[in-house]
Design an enzyme around this catalytic site. Structure first.
Site, short mmCIF file in Angstrom:
data_model
loop_
_atom_site.label_atom_id
_atom_site.label_comp_id
_atom_site.label_asym_id
_atom_site.label_seq_id
_atom_site.Cartn_x
_atom_site.Cartn_y
_atom_site.Cartn_z
N SER A 1 0.86 -1.19 0.00
CA SER A 1 0.00 0.00 0.00
C SER A 1 0.89 1.23 0.00
CB SER A 1 -0.92 0.00 1.23
OG SER A 1 -1.85 1.06 1.14
N GLU A 2 0.59 2.17 -0.89
CA GLU A 2 1.47 3.31 -1.14
C GLU A 2 1.76 4.13 0.11
OE1 GLU A 2 -1.11 5.06 -4.03
OE2 GLU A 2 -1.76 6.66 -2.69
N ASN A 3 0.83 4.08 1.07
CA ASN A 3 1.03 4.89 2.28
C ASN A 3 1.92 4.22 3.31
OD1 ASN A 3 -1.25 3.15 2.46
ND2 ASN A 3 -1.87 4.16 4.34
N SER B 1 8.35 4.00 0.20
CA SER B 1 7.22 3.39 -0.49
C SER B 1 7.24 3.73 -1.98
CB SER B 1 5.91 3.87 0.13
OG SER B 1 4.82 3.13 -0.38
N GLN C 1 2.01 11.80 -6.43
CA GLN C 1 2.42 11.57 -5.04
C GLN C 1 3.90 11.25 -4.87
OE1 GLN C 1 0.69 8.96 -1.27
NE2 GLN C 1 -0.41 8.99 -3.17
#
Lengths: 213, 227, 213, 227
Positions: free
Chosen positions: A49-51, A91, D103
């Protein structure tokens, strides 16, 4: 001859079956989230998960949610034994640096050259948001797209050229729709599988692009 | 099932090809993967390019690999040391090529390799002999040199604990280049002092997530620096 | 009038006295290492070591050395309470990114424009080694140089222009020699202090560069 | 003696100037420093540029700062969310400027700011609308976009534990942008759940070394997401 579209559940299961044991997979927000529920228990597949999670587990039991343990869609999740946490820089090094084996993304359009559009409809009043989609598109070793084949208005989301704003260029490797599974090849789309009863000619007519058998 | 644990160092390096680029962790003796380097010597690959902070100390570890004549080129920041006589002799007799890189550029280039960055402008080395011939640019009133990524075919590193997914922790300053090199090689091999069951490592304290590690070799007893 | 050069111990003490409480300091290999022994106990000064230590402590008691706990010079050290370890990427972000308050470096030459040469004599048979010197030169908020004023042959190491290969351009802020303390200013060297009995004229003659009072 | 502990959030932000650039941690609610943002609202600085992954959720935290009319511009990757109505309204009525950044480029630009990198070539966004007008380059057969660092006057982040030197640990995915933002601001302020005596944090497990942290505010009770 008639055909029945695959359900989302069937699409998700088809994708899950294609993920090899040991793969590191990032599952995008939206329709792809269903894939997480279809992963075969006999395979050990690591969800990223990117976070900042590697080894993400399923949604916790009601009452066990923790606001500090969420996924990219900000939904509560759990951590598997062997999972770990890290910061955003690490990440996105995983994502941009080619360490994610498979990213499963939703899309508005996928073009025969592998371009994907999934972050903006380009409408003037739309509020844009991109998140980590462009990093996954550019960085994952394989990019799977899961989407319906046609829009509500019957327009093909498989296109010769994307008309929506692009997320990434030439990065999609395979598309799973409710009508077919298509590989992106140097020659364009190649049909891997179709729903029963659908002919290549009919799929090509619906898609509006050349499809290779 | 994911199981990255190898019982044998030599088995973990069987597929190293002649001409490969090998990132080797360590700062002096701390973090140097002696067991893996010994296995690489036994494996026999030649014509290697080695990327490492130093060019070997004494007669063991990287110095032994150099002495065995396996290294064509070394990319490092600080070859000359009191006990770098193996390298010194090879260098003076022109039997080894040296690319000297400021230490911060070395680690940042390896990081760029692992993070998918195509190139970066660094202030380090601007105007010096080590930036000669390189592209430069003034940005916001400051001068920078453009540097390119370093990637390895293999990274050989030393860590402290692992699990079968390859999550790693390190010990004190033996951490140094390990986490960065792990991210920048096609195949990363870590020698570790301890293999723990999955879930035994605190998920907050994993330093190198297993995604960056392909093979883990448990070593027995003391190996180089530390304890 | 006669004068006595400062000893290395006096030079080190003079530098230590100039370090403010709470500063993060990187001490280079060689002569600067003496500064670590002169830090006043009433100040809390954090020593950074490029190989991944913040809060480095003194050399351990004999028998307590640990090969995994070494400084940039590969000598055994200890960790203070509150110190921590990190990887090289983080360490050089601290250095290059301007987070080190003071770097104390040795040097072959310092020029009046603040250039420093300390990594290579440029001799054809020399084996070059640079380490983290260029990162410290370019990144530390203040760069102090500690060196003898003259070479063994009586040549000034304070110069109008470095003849040795450069480590960094225009980065030195202050020079501590065995004869004087000099600030690097836009106008060139400015004398902060001299050994007792030495005149500005004599120091200028020895240095071969213009010195400002 | 080094003591970065502030007893009061407002006191820790007294010197925020109008027009300042503020990096604000958090991914959604996880890691968002609610107490510090409330103090920033009370402090009164206006015309701010905020750098944060999202543009606020609901009516608290960053959303409250936006609602108070203090933010001129926001740099973020994912403003549109189910509960981003405060931002949505400001954006549609053109009362706030938006710089949308992928991001990974956002975090890498902040990292570059903290690490002294002048600019970097990233593959992310190449050929898309978010790279329009930006310098591009083909390197080793791949296309990249040149991106520049982001630095803040202040970084406001949420961590879990600290000591008086400002060493930090985090809690689960609340870590997200904290360690990187801490490195890229002139003044970094961390709100933490717990302040421990010096030496209580395991030196192997410190995530953000105190060098990147200027002020620490101990908060009482629950604050936003988590536990």
């Amino acid at each position: 001859m008639s055909y029945t579209k695959w359900t989302r559940q069937q699409m998700a299961q088809r994708i899950a079956d294609d993920i090899p044991d040991g793969a590191v997979v990032n599952i995008g927000i939206g329709m792809p989230e269903m894939v997480a529920n279809c992963l075969p228990p006999e395979k050990e597949i690591l969800l990223h998960s990117e976070n900042g999670i590697l080894g993400m587990g399923p949604r916790p039991e009601p009452g066990q949610e923790d606001g500090d343990l969420i996924n990219a869609g900000k939904q509560p999740v759990t951590l598997l034994q062997g999972g770990c946490f890290f910061d955003h820089s690490t990440s996105f090094s995983m994502m941009r640096g080619g360490h994610i084996d498979i990213a499963i993304l939703g899309a508005f359009q996928v073009a025969e050259n592998g371009d994907i559009a999934n972050w903006s409809t380009g409408k003037p009043d739309a509020i844009p948001a991109v998140g980590g989609a462009m990093d996954l598109a550019v960085g994952a070793k394989r990019v799977f797209v899961m989407m319906e084949h046609l829009t509500k208005n019957g327009q093909s989301k498989i296109v010769s050229q994307c008309s929506y704003p692009l997320t990434g260029l030439g990065c999609v490797t395979r598309v799973y729709t409710d009508l077919a599974v298509l590989d992106v090849t140097p020659q364009g789309f190649s049909v891997v599988e179709m729903v029963e009863g659908l002919s290549l000619e009919e799929l090509e007519r619906l898609s509006g692009v050349t499809l290779h058998a | 099932m994911i199981d990255k644990i190898y019982s044998d160092a030599l088995a973990s390096l069987q597929d190293v090809q002649d001409g490969a680029t090998i990132l080797i962790g360590g700062f002096g003796g701390a973090g140097m993967p002696h067991t893996l380097i010994d296995a690489l010597i036994a494996q026999g690959a030649r014509d290697l390019t080695v990327v490492s902070n130093n060019a070997g100390n004494g007669t063991t570890g990287l110095a032994a690999l150099l002495a065995a004549g396996r290294v064509r080129k070394i990319v490092c920041s600080f070859p000359r040391q009191a006990d770098s006589f193996v390298f010194d002799e090879l260098y003076r007799s022109k039997k080894i090529e040296l690319e000297l890189v400021p230490q911060g550029n070395l680690v940042e280039r390896i990081r760029a390799g692992g993070a998918g960055i195509g190139a970066f402008f660094t202030p380090t080395g601007y105007g010096t002999a080590l930036a000669e011939g390189k592209e430069t640019r003034e940005i916001d009133g400051r001068n920078y040199v453009l540097e390119y990524p370093i990637r390895g075919d293999f990274a050989l590193i030393k860590a402290e604990q692992s699990d079968r997914w390859g999550n790693l922790t390190y010990r004190m300053t033996a951490r140094n280049f390990g986490p960065i090199m792990a991210s920048a090689a096609k195949t990363t091999v870590a020698q570790v002092a301890e293999v723990l069951p999955l879930g035994a490592l605190n998920p907050e304290n994993v330093v190198t997530p297993g995604i960056f590690v392909d093979r883990v070799v448990k070593i027995e007893g003391q190996d180089g620096a530390g304890r």
